[in-house]
Design a protein around this motif. Structure first.
Motif, PDB file in Angstrom:
ATOM      1  N   LEU A 224      -0.791  12.210   4.051  1.00  0.00           N
ATOM      2  CA  LEU A 224      -1.348  11.977   5.530  1.00  0.00           C
ATOM      3  C   LEU A 224      -1.622  10.274   5.521  1.00  0.00           C
ATOM      4  CD1 LEU A 224      -2.735  12.925   7.990  1.00  0.00           C
ATOM      5  CD2 LEU A 224      -5.010  12.745   7.050  1.00  0.00           C
ATOM      6  N   MET A 225      -1.879   9.916   4.686  1.00  0.00           N
ATOM      7  CA  MET A 225      -1.897   8.101   4.524  1.00  0.00           C
ATOM      8  C   MET A 225      -0.703   7.654   4.640  1.00  0.00           C
ATOM      9  SD  MET A 225      -5.072   7.933   1.673  1.00  0.00           S
ATOM     10  CE  MET A 225      -4.835   6.106   1.385  1.00  0.00           C
ATOM     11  N   GLN A 226       0.416   8.304   4.125  1.00  0.00           N
ATOM     12  CA  GLN A 226       1.758   7.871   4.346  1.00  0.00           C
ATOM     13  C   GLN A 226       2.174   7.723   5.754  1.00  0.00           C
ATOM     14  OE1 GLN A 226       3.717   6.065   2.516  1.00  0.00           O
ATOM     15  NE2 GLN A 226       3.766   6.773   0.347  1.00  0.00           N
ATOM     16  N   GLY A 227       1.882   8.994   6.413  1.00  0.00           N
ATOM     17  CA  GLY A 227       2.194   9.391   7.877  1.00  0.00           C
ATOM     18  C   GLY A 227       1.505   8.073   8.880  1.00  0.00           C
ATOM     19  N   GLU A 228       0.211   7.820   8.646  1.00  0.00           N
ATOM     20  CA  GLU A 228      -0.271   6.823   9.205  1.00  0.00           C
ATOM     21  C   GLU A 228       0.287   5.421   9.062  1.00  0.00           C
ATOM     22  OE1 GLU A 228      -2.666   7.569  11.742  1.00  0.00           O
ATOM     23  OE2 GLU A 228      -1.992   9.546  11.286  1.00  0.00           O
ATOM     24  N   LEU A 229       0.442   5.228   7.909  1.00  0.00           N
ATOM     25  CA  LEU A 229       1.162   3.911   7.442  1.00  0.00           C
ATOM     26  C   LEU A 229       2.731   3.839   8.217  1.00  0.00           C
ATOM     27  CD1 LEU A 229       0.197   3.321   4.009  1.00  0.00           C
ATOM     28  CD2 LEU A 229      -0.729   1.857   5.877  1.00  0.00           C
ATOM     29  N   GLY A 230       3.147   5.200   8.234  1.00  0.00           N
ATOM     30  CA  GLY A 230       4.577   4.876   8.910  1.00  0.00           C
ATOM     31  C   GLY A 230       4.476   4.720  10.426  1.00  0.00           C
ATOM     32  N   MET A 231       3.510   5.241  11.166  1.00  0.00           N
ATOM     33  CA  MET A 231       3.088   4.902  12.501  1.00  0.00           C
ATOM     34  C   MET A 231       3.038   3.491  12.653  1.00  0.00           C
ATOM     35  SD  MET A 231       0.487   6.667  15.024  1.00  0.00           S
ATOM     36  CE  MET A 231       1.397   8.205  14.725  1.00  0.00           C
ATOM     37  N   ALA A 232       2.132   2.854  11.420  1.00  0.00           N
ATOM     38  CA  ALA A 232       1.771   1.451  12.037  1.00  0.00           C
ATOM     39  C   ALA A 232       3.042   0.723  11.665  1.00  0.00           C
ATOM     40  CB  ALA A 232       0.855   1.024  10.793  1.00  0.00           C
ATOM     41  N   GLU A 233       4.057   1.100  10.797  1.00  0.00           N
ATOM     42  CA  GLU A 233       5.140   0.487  10.567  1.00  0.00           C
ATOM     43  C   GLU A 233       6.137   0.279  11.945  1.00  0.00           C
ATOM     44  OE1 GLU A 233       8.419  -1.620   8.628  1.00  0.00           O
ATOM     45  OE2 GLU A 233       6.097  -1.284   7.889  1.00  0.00           O
ATOM     46  N   HIS A 234       6.227   1.677  12.532  1.00  0.00           N
ATOM     47  CA  HIS A 234       6.946   1.916  13.715  1.00  0.00           C
ATOM     48  C   HIS A 234       6.373   0.873  14.984  1.00  0.00           C
ATOM     49  CE1 HIS A 234       9.181   3.812  17.011  1.00  0.00           C
ATOM     50  NE2 HIS A 234       7.867   3.944  17.595  1.00  0.00           N
ATOM     51  N   VAL A 235       5.252   0.812  14.967  1.00  0.00           N
ATOM     52  CA  VAL A 235       4.531  -0.306  16.024  1.00  0.00           C
ATOM     53  C   VAL A 235       4.813  -1.453  15.582  1.00  0.00           C
ATOM     54  CG1 VAL A 235       2.407  -1.151  16.897  1.00  0.00           C
ATOM     55  CG2 VAL A 235       2.408   1.286  16.528  1.00  0.00           C
ATOM     56  N   ILE A 236       4.814  -2.115  14.237  1.00  0.00           N
ATOM     57  CA  ILE A 236       5.364  -3.268  13.853  1.00  0.00           C
ATOM     58  C   ILE A 236       6.890  -3.575  14.192  1.00  0.00           C
ATOM     59  CG2 ILE A 236       5.597  -4.884  11.906  1.00  0.00           C
ATOM     60  CD1 ILE A 236       3.261  -3.636  10.657  1.00  0.00           C
TER      61      ILE A 236
ATOM     62  N   MET B  47       3.787   6.075  -5.326  1.00  0.00           N
ATOM     63  CA  MET B  47       3.577   6.207  -6.979  1.00  0.00           C
ATOM     64  C   MET B  47       2.463   7.132  -7.419  1.00  0.00           C
ATOM     65  SD  MET B  47       2.746   3.135  -9.601  1.00  0.00           S
ATOM     66  CE  MET B  47       1.056   3.084  -8.959  1.00  0.00           C
ATOM     67  N   TYR B  48       1.433   6.820  -6.590  1.00  0.00           N
ATOM     68  CA  TYR B  48       0.293   7.915  -6.922  1.00  0.00           C
ATOM     69  C   TYR B  48       0.503   9.288  -6.606  1.00  0.00           C
ATOM     70  CZ  TYR B  48      -2.685   4.019  -7.732  1.00  0.00           C
ATOM     71  OH  TYR B  48      -3.096   2.847  -8.750  1.00  0.00           O
ATOM     72  N   GLN B  49       1.306   9.405  -5.402  1.00  0.00           N
ATOM     73  CA  GLN B  49       1.935  10.826  -4.925  1.00  0.00           C
ATOM     74  C   GLN B  49       2.520  11.657  -6.145  1.00  0.00           C
ATOM     75  OE1 GLN B  49       3.198  10.621  -1.166  1.00  0.00           O
ATOM     76  NE2 GLN B  49       2.909  12.765  -0.734  1.00  0.00           N
ATOM     77  N   GLN B  50       3.183  10.960  -6.869  1.00  0.00           N
ATOM     78  CA  GLN B  50       4.004  11.453  -7.941  1.00  0.00           C
ATOM     79  C   GLN B  50       3.414  11.701  -9.340  1.00  0.00           C
ATOM     80  OE1 GLN B  50       7.410   8.837  -8.438  1.00  0.00           O
ATOM     81  NE2 GLN B  50       8.194   9.408  -6.285  1.00  0.00           N
TER      82      GLN B  50
ATOM     83  N   VAL C 116       0.860  -1.182  -0.056  1.00  0.00           N
ATOM     84  CA  VAL C 116       0.120  -0.027  -0.197  1.00  0.00           C
ATOM     85  C   VAL C 116       0.830   1.344   0.203  1.00  0.00           C
ATOM     86  CG1 VAL C 116      -1.685   1.393   1.330  1.00  0.00           C
ATOM     87  CG2 VAL C 116      -1.970  -1.200   1.129  1.00  0.00           C
ATOM     88  N   SER C 117       1.899   1.436   0.914  1.00  0.00           N
ATOM     89  CA  SER C 117       2.853   2.399   0.729  1.00  0.00           C
ATOM     90  C   SER C 117       3.508   2.626  -0.544  1.00  0.00           C
ATOM     91  CB  SER C 117       3.747   2.242   1.757  1.00  0.00           C
ATOM     92  OG  SER C 117       4.689   3.167   1.927  1.00  0.00           O
ATOM     93  N   GLY C 118       3.839   1.700  -1.049  1.00  0.00           N
ATOM     94  CA  GLY C 118       4.424   1.680  -2.527  1.00  0.00           C
ATOM     95  C   GLY C 118       3.530   2.443  -3.468  1.00  0.00           C
ATOM     96  N   PHE C 119       2.120   1.810  -3.621  1.00  0.00           N
ATOM     97  CA  PHE C 119       1.150   2.513  -4.360  1.00  0.00           C
ATOM     98  C   PHE C 119       1.051   3.782  -4.224  1.00  0.00           C
ATOM     99  CE2 PHE C 119       0.265  -2.020  -5.714  1.00  0.00           C
ATOM    100  CZ  PHE C 119       0.120  -1.728  -6.977  1.00  0.00           C
ATOM    101  N   LEU C 120       1.024   4.325  -2.816  1.00  0.00           N
ATOM    102  CA  LEU C 120       0.775   5.702  -2.452  1.00  0.00           C
ATOM    103  C   LEU C 120       1.815   6.627  -3.052  1.00  0.00           C
ATOM    104  CD1 LEU C 120      -0.590   5.476   1.161  1.00  0.00           C
ATOM    105  CD2 LEU C 120      -1.975   6.119  -0.729  1.00  0.00           C
TER     106      LEU C 120
END
Length: 402
Positions: A227-239, A210-213, A204-208
């Motif tokens: 914003l979605m990338q930031g939330e995914l980054g937080m989830a990655e931190h928890v993992i 790509m779409y961001q560019q 999901v992060s990779g597609f985001l």
């Protein structure tokens, strides 16, 4: 009722209390004639029986105190109602045992002191006022009876002291077991699901990205992607925190210099502390070395010091000290923050329990896990509005020669 729930089955407790009530009723019926003596005896048996039943149903401290002190008064009443029965004196001398059965320290000290005063007053009364010689078995050997009672009180106090100390040790032991179980459960959970969660997040992060560019997508939509990338980054931190819990123990720990490593950690956090007007005072002299991974040691100290800074909020001081302790090195971290209640202290280290609005509670779990892996210990002490003290103990590095 927690003590009885853990040590005695409720049905067994009911049977035992039923036997006690039956025996008390039998003491009223057998060998007594109708009169004021029987009436008083019956009233106290009824009161004690009622309190026993209420304690089984509710088990509050008020009922517990009422039961113990009513039973004690009942023993004294029996002593005066039946002056020729020597066994009533045994009930008086053993009255503090009732508090031991309920594991209530304050109640024991109170009952022990009050009963000792009552016994002293009782013997003074018998010596000076008992002109009818109703308790002649006591008067015939007053000194011997007093000595026996004092001996029994000493034994009761010694039993209480040993019992309370054993309960304290068991309490600490069970707390350590609970913490170890939480770490084990979190580690198993991490090993089972962390990688499976990380894979779809990476896609999901990779597609985001790509779409961001993609310039054809409107700007306000691309801002949502950020914003979605930031939330995914937080989830990655928890993992990542979960994966840290699942790391196996290192075969060989590093031999790190405590003072130098602490200086580097404090230098790293100095700007963050200054932003909150917090000063960190380090009292660390000597050449102490401990057996622990340098990376993991820094991870523990950064986590604890960041927690202390955030607990203070604004304008405060953190005191860090290092000292030698019986074959180990101790590190103390004392802050002047808001502190914690006893209930909050009990939850420390629980997964997803945090006093911070955006905290996950995994940071302290990782600290506990690291301390367990290196053979150390981590303890918290805190009072509301008085700050928090963290005590860490690390094994001394055996390869270092002083």
């Amino acid at each position: 009722m927690r003590e009885f729930d853990s040590l005695l089955d409720r049905n067994m407790y009911r049977v035992i209390m039923a036997i006690v009530i039956v025996l008390m009723i039998a003491g009223v019926i057998i060998g007594n004639e109708w009169g004021i003596q029987l009436l008083v005896h019956s009233l106290f048996v009824s009161a004690v029986s009622l309190l026993i039943v209420l304690f089984l149903r509710q088990g509050t401290n008020r009922i517990k105190c009422a039961l113990i002190f009513t039973a004690t008064i009942y023993f004294y009443v029996l002593f005066f109602l039946y002056p020729k029965t020597a066994s009533t004196l045994v009930l008086l001398t053993c009255a503090p045992i009732l508090a031991i059965l309920f594991f209530h320290r304050r109640m024991f000290y109170t009952l022990f002191s009050v009963n000792a005063l009552f016994l002293a007053g009782l013997f003074m009364y018998l010596y000076m006022k008992d002109s009818n010689n109703l308790h002649d078995y006591l008067r015939l050997d007053m000194a011997g009876n007093i000595l026996n009672i004092i001996t029994i009180q000493v034994i009761i106090f010694f039993v209480f002291y040993l019992t309370s100390k054993r309960i304290e040790r068991l309490s600490v032991y069970y707390q350590e077991i609970q913490k170890a179980e939480r770490l084990r459960t979190a580690g198993q959970l991490a090993a089972a699901v962390a990688h499976e969660i990380r894979n779809p997040i990476t896609v999901v992060s990779g597609f985001l990205q790509m779409y961001q560019q993609d310039q054809e997508i409107p700007v306000h939509v691309r801002q949502n992607f950020q914003l979605m990338q930031g939330e995914l980054g937080m989830a990655e931190h928890v993992i990542q925190d979960f994966l840290s819990l699942a790391k196996p123990r290192s075969e060989q720990a590093d031999c790190i210099h405590v003072q130098d490593t602490l200086h580097s950690v404090i230098d790293l956090l100095s700007s963050y502390a200054l932003m909150n007007s917090v000063s960190i005072v380090l009292d660390a002299e000597g050449d102490d070395r401990i057996a622990c991974s340098a990376v993991e040691f820094k991870q523990v100290m950064v986590n604890l010091l960041k927690n202390a800074i955030e607990a203070i909020g604004h304008d405060g001081t953190i005191f860090v000290s290092v000292e030698q302790r019986a074959g180990a090195v101790g590190i103390s971290i004392q802050d002047t923050g808001a502190g914690m209640t006893e209930e909050e202290l009990l939850q420390i280290g629980t997964p997803f329990y945090s006093l911070k609005s955006k905290g996950t509670g995994l940071g302290l779990m990782i600290c506990y896990n690291i301390m367990e892996k290196c053979g150390g210990s981590l303890k918290f002490a805190s009072k509301k509005r008085e700050g928090t003290m963290v005590e860490l103990t690390f094994p001394v590095c055996c390869n270092h020669s002083a």
